[in-house]
Design an enzyme around this catalytic site. Structure first.
Site, PDB file in Angstrom:
ATOM      1  N   GLY A 245      44.041  36.587  49.351  1.00 24.75           N
ATOM      2  CA  GLY A 245      43.171  35.441  49.577  1.00 24.75           C
ATOM      3  C   GLY A 245      42.674  34.947  48.234  1.00 24.75           C
TER       4      GLY A 245
ATOM      5  N   PRO B  34      40.400  33.970  44.944  1.00 32.24           N
ATOM      6  CA  PRO B  34      39.467  34.809  44.192  1.00 32.24           C
ATOM      7  C   PRO B  34      38.058  34.696  44.754  1.00 32.24           C
ATOM      8  CG  PRO B  34      40.691  33.353  42.719  1.00 32.24           C
ATOM      9  CD  PRO B  34      41.041  32.960  44.115  1.00 32.24           C
ATOM     10  N   GLY B  35      37.359  35.795  44.750  1.00 34.96           N
ATOM     11  CA  GLY B  35      35.958  35.779  45.137  1.00 34.96           C
ATOM     12  C   GLY B  35      35.698  35.824  46.619  1.00 34.96           C
ATOM     13  N   THR B  36      36.739  36.047  47.424  1.00 36.10           N
ATOM     14  CA  THR B  36      36.517  36.079  48.860  1.00 36.10           C
ATOM     15  C   THR B  36      36.143  37.474  49.349  1.00 36.10           C
ATOM     16  OG1 THR B  36      38.914  36.224  49.042  1.00 36.10           O
ATOM     17  CG2 THR B  36      37.903  34.110  49.544  1.00 36.10           C
TER      18      THR B  36
ATOM     19  N   LYS C  84      37.807  40.666  48.432  1.00 32.73           N
ATOM     20  CA  LYS C  84      38.876  41.643  48.653  1.00 32.73           C
ATOM     21  C   LYS C  84      38.491  43.012  48.081  1.00 32.73           C
ATOM     22  CE  LYS C  84      41.712  38.917  46.495  1.00 32.73           C
ATOM     23  NZ  LYS C  84      40.828  37.764  46.342  1.00 32.73           N
ATOM     24  N   THR C  85      38.016  42.998  46.849  1.00 31.83           N
ATOM     25  CA  THR C  85      37.607  44.252  46.217  1.00 31.83           C
ATOM     26  C   THR C  85      36.478  44.887  47.016  1.00 31.83           C
ATOM     27  OG1 THR C  85      38.139  43.188  44.127  1.00 31.83           O
ATOM     28  CG2 THR C  85      36.924  45.245  44.022  1.00 31.83           C
TER      29      THR C  85
ATOM     30  N   HIS D 259      38.475  11.575  57.832  1.00 33.31           N
ATOM     31  CA  HIS D 259      39.923  11.504  57.626  1.00 33.31           C
ATOM     32  C   HIS D 259      40.647  12.396  58.637  1.00 33.31           C
ATOM     33  CE1 HIS D 259      43.554  11.297  54.904  1.00 33.31           C
ATOM     34  NE2 HIS D 259      43.799  12.414  55.564  1.00 33.31           N
ATOM     35  N   GLU D 260      40.209  13.646  58.699  1.00 28.16           N
ATOM     36  CA  GLU D 260      40.884  14.584  59.610  1.00 28.16           C
ATOM     37  C   GLU D 260      40.656  14.185  61.069  1.00 28.16           C
ATOM     38  OE1 GLU D 260      43.029  16.542  58.508  1.00 28.16           O
ATOM     39  OE2 GLU D 260      42.482  16.399  56.393  1.00 28.16           O
TER      40      GLU D 260
HETATM   41  P1  ADP Z   1      37.730  39.260  45.124  1.00 30.92           P
HETATM   42  O1  ADP Z   1      38.106  40.680  44.863  1.00 30.92           O
HETATM   43  O2  ADP Z   1      38.276  38.744  46.424  1.00 30.92           O
HETATM   44  O3  ADP Z   1      38.012  38.330  44.009  1.00 30.92           O
HETATM   45  P2  ADP Z   1      35.132  40.384  45.084  1.00 30.92           P
HETATM   46  O4  ADP Z   1      35.253  41.414  46.144  1.00 30.92           O
HETATM   47  O5  ADP Z   1      35.266  40.870  43.702  1.00 30.92           O
HETATM   48  O6  ADP Z   1      36.164  39.216  45.334  1.00 30.92           O
HETATM   49  O7  ADP Z   1      33.780  39.606  45.307  1.00 30.92           O
HETATM   50  C1  ADP Z   1      32.884  39.392  44.256  1.00 30.92           C
HETATM   51  C2  ADP Z   1      31.475  39.436  44.759  1.00 30.92           C
HETATM   52  O8  ADP Z   1      31.220  38.364  45.640  1.00 30.92           O
HETATM   53  C3  ADP Z   1      31.160  40.680  45.553  1.00 30.92           C
HETATM   54  O9  ADP Z   1      30.731  41.695  44.731  1.00 30.92           O
HETATM   55  C4  ADP Z   1      30.065  40.208  46.492  1.00 30.92           C
HETATM   56  O10 ADP Z   1      28.818  40.268  45.863  1.00 30.92           O
HETATM   57  C5  ADP Z   1      30.409  38.769  46.711  1.00 30.92           C
HETATM   58  N1  ADP Z   1      31.160  38.590  47.953  1.00 30.92           N
HETATM   59  C6  ADP Z   1      32.426  38.151  48.047  1.00 30.92           C
HETATM   60  N2  ADP Z   1      32.817  38.067  49.326  1.00 30.92           N
HETATM   61  C7  ADP Z   1      31.778  38.483  50.078  1.00 30.92           C
HETATM   62  C8  ADP Z   1      31.571  38.632  51.481  1.00 30.92           C
HETATM   63  N3  ADP Z   1      32.538  38.343  52.362  1.00 30.92           N
HETATM   64  N4  ADP Z   1      30.377  39.097  51.894  1.00 30.92           N
HETATM   65  C9  ADP Z   1      29.416  39.381  51.018  1.00 30.92           C
HETATM   66  N5  ADP Z   1      29.551  39.265  49.688  1.00 30.92           N
HETATM   67  C10 ADP Z   1      30.715  38.817  49.198  1.00 30.92           C
HETATM   68 ZN    ZN Z   2      45.498  13.478  55.934  1.00 33.34          ZN
HETATM   69 MG    MG Z   3      38.703  41.384  43.072  1.00 35.48          MG
END
Ligand code: ADP
Ligand code: ZN
Ligand code: MG
Length: 600
Positions: free
Chosen positions: A197, A199-201, A203-204, A419-420
């Protein structure tokens, strides 16, 4: 004092010692002038020698030269000269004897610096190792260890807005909690789970939470750590990571940024990357070699699943793929709740309104947003974080360099919603169109929003009316923008390209234009690629026909455009209601869409 500091102080002392010895050695070499014994005797008798130190083999001392300057000298001793002491006494020169250095000192002086260098290098390497930055020399994995049971306990409570993902991971948690139970029943557990997914969603975070929920050790390494300058180091790190995993089973191994090692082999400029390829091969070997029965589960994360080597995704390797999506409005509210748990909020803060104002934000953005808001409030000496702080923080996060491309402003959100809705409404109101399954404002790929239309059944032939309908639906987005905002945007570009493509095919390939008749005027793309008759294609029709083709294409589009405009204008209430709901909820499923259209 910590051990680290101690070793670093020791190494500083050693460095100074080394420098000191070096300088001393230099002085001895440079400053003492070596003279023949005869010259020494001559100077002795002429009375300008001042001081003499006698060793078993050499004599050191000072004399005044012709200009009256003091010169330090050294001469090899002629031991047969037993008149030396006599002569010295006669000249009343201060003299003394100095014992030779023993063998120990000679060795130390000669080899000391070398020994010191080795000692320093050893300490340095050791320090790097204990400091978490292992020396590159030892090829150990840098896997960090988090014990879910002890500190850093991340659980599913800390992850929000991705309930489906959590559900999918539940099975793995159950397994890690009690691997034997699963073995007894003969169930097969996926070895490797790939989370992907943007970045920042989270995963870690999810991977950590799985370990936390199951209460097992968590070993994490980043793919980029496996790619080293030296061939073979990455591979040995991979081996080590799995070795650690086996030793601590049941446990969770996590490889972040898998794409850094797992990139398609032979891809990219400059061809193969030996080190990475070796590392990837080692990873594949380890994946094949370990058995879930040992109680080790591997989770990897990437935001570029498209570049991964297909070998990684084969059954028996990373065979379970889970998408970690960008959160929708509800998800964002949940994530806000998680991150404001420890923040003092003023009563005027409404998290669902904040969620509404932050389309496109991912978990990391929201964490950042809450932090910014708290900082702003603190700077103003407030007791609690207020709504105005959040508003200011939203702007700040949106303006952030990385987010600019992805985050949508409220105005844009409105435009995209209309639009959608335009696409969806045209599809709904035109008989014979594919059913609309979903309207979404969550960005997916380059599109900011999308309307999902799935055919009710597989089709192999398409009628003229169906093509006209498709074109109308494609135009619906732009027309809605035009009717409502009396302006058009660049957002419809892709739609227009597709509509034009369809109309062109109708005219030149399918023979659906009355003025031109049933002729195929365009060669198929594949043939052009063969390069054979590119020129013949150009000559297949005259200038006049080309003009006619253009006119026909234009006419098809124009007709559709007028119909769509009429349709949407007549149903403006439905359009407004639909768009309003889309803005509010961001994702509408087909039954909600149906009921809105029915009730307005
Ligand atoms: P990724 O690995 O997908 O790039 P991270 O897991 O490193 O994202 O997320 C970075 C930070 O963002 C996490 O430490 C957390 O604080 C916040 N975060 C991201 N997604 C969530 C979520 N679904 N619920 C709560 N906090 C989240
Ligand atoms: Zn369209
Ligand atoms: Mg990550």
């Amino acid at each position: 004092m910590k051990k680290n500091e101690f070793t670093s102080i020791i190494s500083w002392i050693l460095v100074f010692l080394l420098i000191f010895m070096f300088i001393r050695g230099l002085r001895e070499i440079q400053i003492e002038k070596e003279i023949p014994y005869s010259e020494f005797k001559k100077r002795l008798y002429s009375g300008n020698v001042v001081e003499v130190k006698i060793k078993s083999d050499t004599i050191h001392g000072k004399y005044y030269d012709e200009d009256g300057k003091i010169v330090m000298f050294k001469t090899n001793r002629v031991t047969e000269d037993n008149k030396l002491v006599e002569a010295l006494e006669q000249q009343k020169i201060k003299f003394s004897a100095e014992p030779d250095r023993g063998w120990f000192w000679s060795i130390l002086i000669n080899f000391g610096p070398v020994l010191l260098i080795f000692l320093l290098w050893y300490l340095w390497a050791k320090q790097l190792q204990s400091g978490g930055k292992q020396a590159m020399l030892f090829g150990k994995s840098r896997a960090r260890l988090y014990y879910g049971k002890n500190k850093s306990e991340v659980t599913f409570k800390d992850v929000a807005g991705c309930d489906e993902v959590k559900e999918e991971l539940q099975e793995i948690i159950e397994f890690l909690k009690d691997p034997k139970k699963f073995q007894r029943l003969g169930g097969k557990i996926p070895k490797g789970v790939l989370l992907y997914g943007p970045p920042g969603t989270g995963k870690t975070l999810l991977a950590k939470a799985v370990a936390g929920e199951a209460g097992v050790p968590f070993f994490s390494a980043s793919g980029s750590e496996f790619v080293e300058m030296f061939v073979g180091v990455g591979a040995s790190r991979v081996r080590d990571l799995f070795e650690q995993g086996r030793r601590h089973a049941p446990c969770l191994l996590f490889i972040d940024e898998l794409d850094a090692v797992g990139r398609h082999r032979f891809a990219g400029i400059g061809g193969g990357h030996d080190e990475r390829e070796q590392t990837l091969n080692q990873l594949l070997v380890e994946l094949d070699g370990f058995d879930t029965r040992e109680g080790v589960i591997l989770i990897a994360a990437t935001n570029r699943p498209d570049v991964l080597d297909p070998a990684l995704l084969r059954p028996g390797r990373f065979d379970r793929h889970i998408v970690v999506p960008i959160p929708d409005i509800k998800g964002r509210e949940e994530i806000l709740k998680v991150h404001t748990r420890k923040v003092k909020l003023s009563p005027d803060v409404n998290l669902s309104i904040i969620a509404q104002r932050t389309p496109g934000f991912v978990g990391a953005d929201i964490a950042n947003l809450v932090n910014e808001a708290a900082l702003l409030a603190a700077r103003k000496n407030k007791d609690a974080v207020e709504m105005s702080d959040f508003d200011e923080a939203i702007e700040k996060v949106m303006a952030g360099p990385a987010r600019k491309s992805r985050v949508i402003s409220e105005k844009e959100k409105k435009i995209i919603a209309y639009h959608e809705s335009g696409h969806a409404l045209v599809a709904k109101l035109t008989p014979g169109c594919d059913p609309v399954h979903k309207i979404s404002l969550i960005p997916r790929g380059p599109a900011l929003g999308y309307t999902l239309q799935l055919p009710a059944e597989d089709k192999y032939i398409i009628s003229k009316q169906e093509l006209i309908n498709k074109i109308s639906v494609l135009l619906g987005g732009r027309v809605a923008e035009k009717i409502v905002f009396n302006d058009i945007t660049t957002g419809a570009q892709n739609d227009l390209a597709k509509a034009t493509e369809l109309a062109t095919k109708m005219v030149t390939e399918y023979g659906m234009s009355e003025k031109i008749g049933p002729l195929t005027l365009r060669k198929r793309e594949e043939e052009i690629f063969l390069g054979r008759d590119y020129l013949t294609r150009e000559k297949m029709y005259s200038e006049a026909t080309a003009k006619l083709i253009d006119e026909e294409i234009k006419s098809i589009i124009e007709t559709c455009l007028q119909n769509v405009e009429k349709l949407l204008s007549e149903n403006i209430n439905k359009l407004n209601a639909l768009a309003q709901k889309v803005i509010e909820k961001e994702v509408l499923e087909s039954d909600e869409i149906d009921s809105i259209i029915r009730n307005n």
